[in-house]
Design a protein around this motif. Structure first.
Motif, mmCIF file in Angstrom:
data_model
loop_
_atom_site.group_PDB
_atom_site.id
_atom_site.type_symbol
_atom_site.label_atom_id
_atom_site.label_comp_id
_atom_site.label_asym_id
_atom_site.label_seq_id
_atom_site.Cartn_x
_atom_site.Cartn_y
_atom_site.Cartn_z
ATOM 1 N N TYR A 5 0.860 -1.189 0.000
ATOM 2 C CA TYR A 5 0.000 0.000 0.000
ATOM 3 C C TYR A 5 0.886 1.225 0.000
ATOM 4 O O TYR A 5 1.667 1.443 0.911
ATOM 5 C CB TYR A 5 -0.908 0.012 1.221
ATOM 6 C CG TYR A 5 -1.765 1.258 1.327
ATOM 7 C CD1 TYR A 5 -2.612 1.649 0.295
ATOM 8 C CD2 TYR A 5 -1.730 2.057 2.471
ATOM 9 C CE1 TYR A 5 -3.395 2.793 0.389
ATOM 10 C CE2 TYR A 5 -2.517 3.201 2.584
ATOM 11 C CZ TYR A 5 -3.340 3.555 1.533
ATOM 12 O OH TYR A 5 -4.116 4.688 1.633
ATOM 13 N N VAL A 84 -4.394 -1.328 6.065
ATOM 14 C CA VAL A 84 -4.786 -1.434 4.660
ATOM 15 C C VAL A 84 -3.917 -2.456 3.938
ATOM 16 O O VAL A 84 -4.414 -3.295 3.173
ATOM 17 C CB VAL A 84 -4.690 -0.069 3.959
ATOM 18 C CG1 VAL A 84 -4.873 -0.217 2.449
ATOM 19 C CG2 VAL A 84 -5.731 0.895 4.500
ATOM 20 N N MET A 200 -9.318 -1.686 0.621
ATOM 21 C CA MET A 200 -9.319 -0.266 0.953
ATOM 22 C C MET A 200 -10.740 0.214 1.205
ATOM 23 O O MET A 200 -11.691 -0.260 0.582
ATOM 24 C CB MET A 200 -8.742 0.571 -0.198
ATOM 25 C CG MET A 200 -7.307 0.337 -0.513
ATOM 26 S SD MET A 200 -6.772 1.496 -1.809
ATOM 27 C CE MET A 200 -5.174 0.780 -2.220
ATOM 28 N N ASP A 204 -9.946 5.674 1.283
ATOM 29 C CA ASP A 204 -8.566 5.335 0.922
ATOM 30 C C ASP A 204 -8.413 5.184 -0.585
ATOM 31 O O ASP A 204 -7.408 5.597 -1.168
ATOM 32 C CB ASP A 204 -8.140 4.040 1.607
ATOM 33 C CG ASP A 204 -7.932 4.197 3.103
ATOM 34 O OD1 ASP A 204 -7.613 5.313 3.543
ATOM 35 O OD2 ASP A 204 -8.104 3.201 3.838
#
Length: 349
Positions: A5, A84, A200, A204
């Motif tokens: 991420y 995440v 996500m 996000d």
């Protein structure tokens, strides 16, 4: 399992882990972030190891936060970013590099055709008939594009719209109204597999899918930032906004419009922008809310689009593509049966 991420405006967070009897095992955190003290890293690893694999992002972030020693400093990432990355690993999310991206930048289309193409091309990606694609819109007539759930009468002054020649159309994604005068905006659409944003939250994913735009704008000297939920902004004002629609066939439509040369006074006459929204944005005038790219760069619209394309292709690669005859035929049918019908436009009167 492996998950990555890239924190918008921050650093890359990388995790590796195993699923052993429904529990996270062998968890390892890495990345180009900064973390002090050094011994905080094994504490984070230990906190995530043993969590149930169905722990949500909030639970994972809480576990990481509780494990941090007092005074720990995290630069370029956060407990939420770790969460995440973990959820993306567990859900086997994909990354930009997993796809052969395509780029469409063709001639102007009618407002209804632009919206129909968005729906068709997203469907084509979801059905596997088209590779993930970035499309740059060309726009030679004025229109107001309202969000899927907006009220026409609450958002648009129809008399002034007609006076200035603005057609009113409705898109399939949510969000707010887009004031789109001819040659005054830069609009793009991403058609991607939903696996790209797997793990996500919607919030996000907005910033994640537009990070390349932020980088492109910064390379032009604009101090661009992403302002949640869906605004692209700078210290001088709002630049644009994004919207998103996820389809049931596993595809996501993400599109954004940025102002190049906005006539703010005309905008406030055509759009019914309430005082509450203005006060929420910290300004008294809608005309001052949008600071066009032209005033911040001095560049032509074409030059800014070229930088956007260069940035995207430099990061992810993208082969030139065109709208196929079949895609165009499907879009034309959608225009006829949906996007130009009063029933669709007035679905929320």
């Amino acid at each position: 399992m492996h998950g990555e991420y890239k924190v918008p405006g921050g650093k890359l967070v990388v995790v590796d882990l195993d699923d052993v009897d429904g529990r996270i095992s062998g968890f390892r955190l890495a990345g180009d972030f900064f973390l002090e003290p050094d011994d905080a890293l094994p504490l984070i690893d230990a906190a995530v190891n043993g969590l149930a694999v169905d722990t949500d992002a909030v639970g994972i972030a809480d576990a990481v936060r509780r494990a941090l020693p007092e005074g720990a400093v995290l630069l370029g990432f956060s407990p939420e970013a770790v969460a995440v990355a973990v959820r993306r690993a567990l859900s086997k999310a994909s990354s930009w590099a997993d796809y052969d991206w395509q780029l469409i930048h063709s001639g102007p289309e009618s407002p209804q055709m632009q919206l129909a193409l968005d729906e068709v091309l997203t469907n084509e990606v979801g059905e596997g008939r088209r590779k993930p694609t970035l499309r740059i819109w060309e726009w030679d007539e004025p229109a107001v594009v309202i969000g899927s759930f907006q009220s026409v009468k609450n958002e648009v002054d129809r008399a002034n719209a007609a006076k200035y020649g603005f057609e009113v159309v409705r898109r399939i994604s949510g969000g707010g109204a887009m004031f789109m005068d001819a040659g005054s905006v830069i609009t793009y659409s991403l058609y991607a597999p939903a696996s790209l944003v797997q793990g996500m939250s919607f919030a996000d994913s907005y910033a994640f899918l537009d990070e390349w735009v932020i980088l492109a704008l910064r390379s032009l000297g604009i101090e661009a930032i992403y302002q949640p939920l869906n605004d692209i902004s700078s210290a001088k004002g709002k630049i644009g906004g994004a919207a998103q629609k996820r389809l049931g066939n596993g595809a996501v439509l993400h599109h954004a419009t940025m102002s190049y040369d906005m006539d703010g006074e005309k905008m406030v006459q055509v759009l019914r922008i309430g005082r509450e929204k203005m006060s929420d944005k910290g300004t008294k005038s809608a005309a001052k809310r949008v600071d066009p790219l032209r005033s911040q760069t001095g560049l032509t619209r074409a030059e800014i689009i070229d930088r956007l394309v260069q940035t995207f292709t430099g990061l992810y690669g993208a082969a030139p593509s065109e709208i196929t005859a079949d895609e165009r035929a499907k879009a034309e049918e959608l225009v006829r049966t949906k996007f130009e019908t009063p029933a669709w436009l007035n679905r929320v009167p």
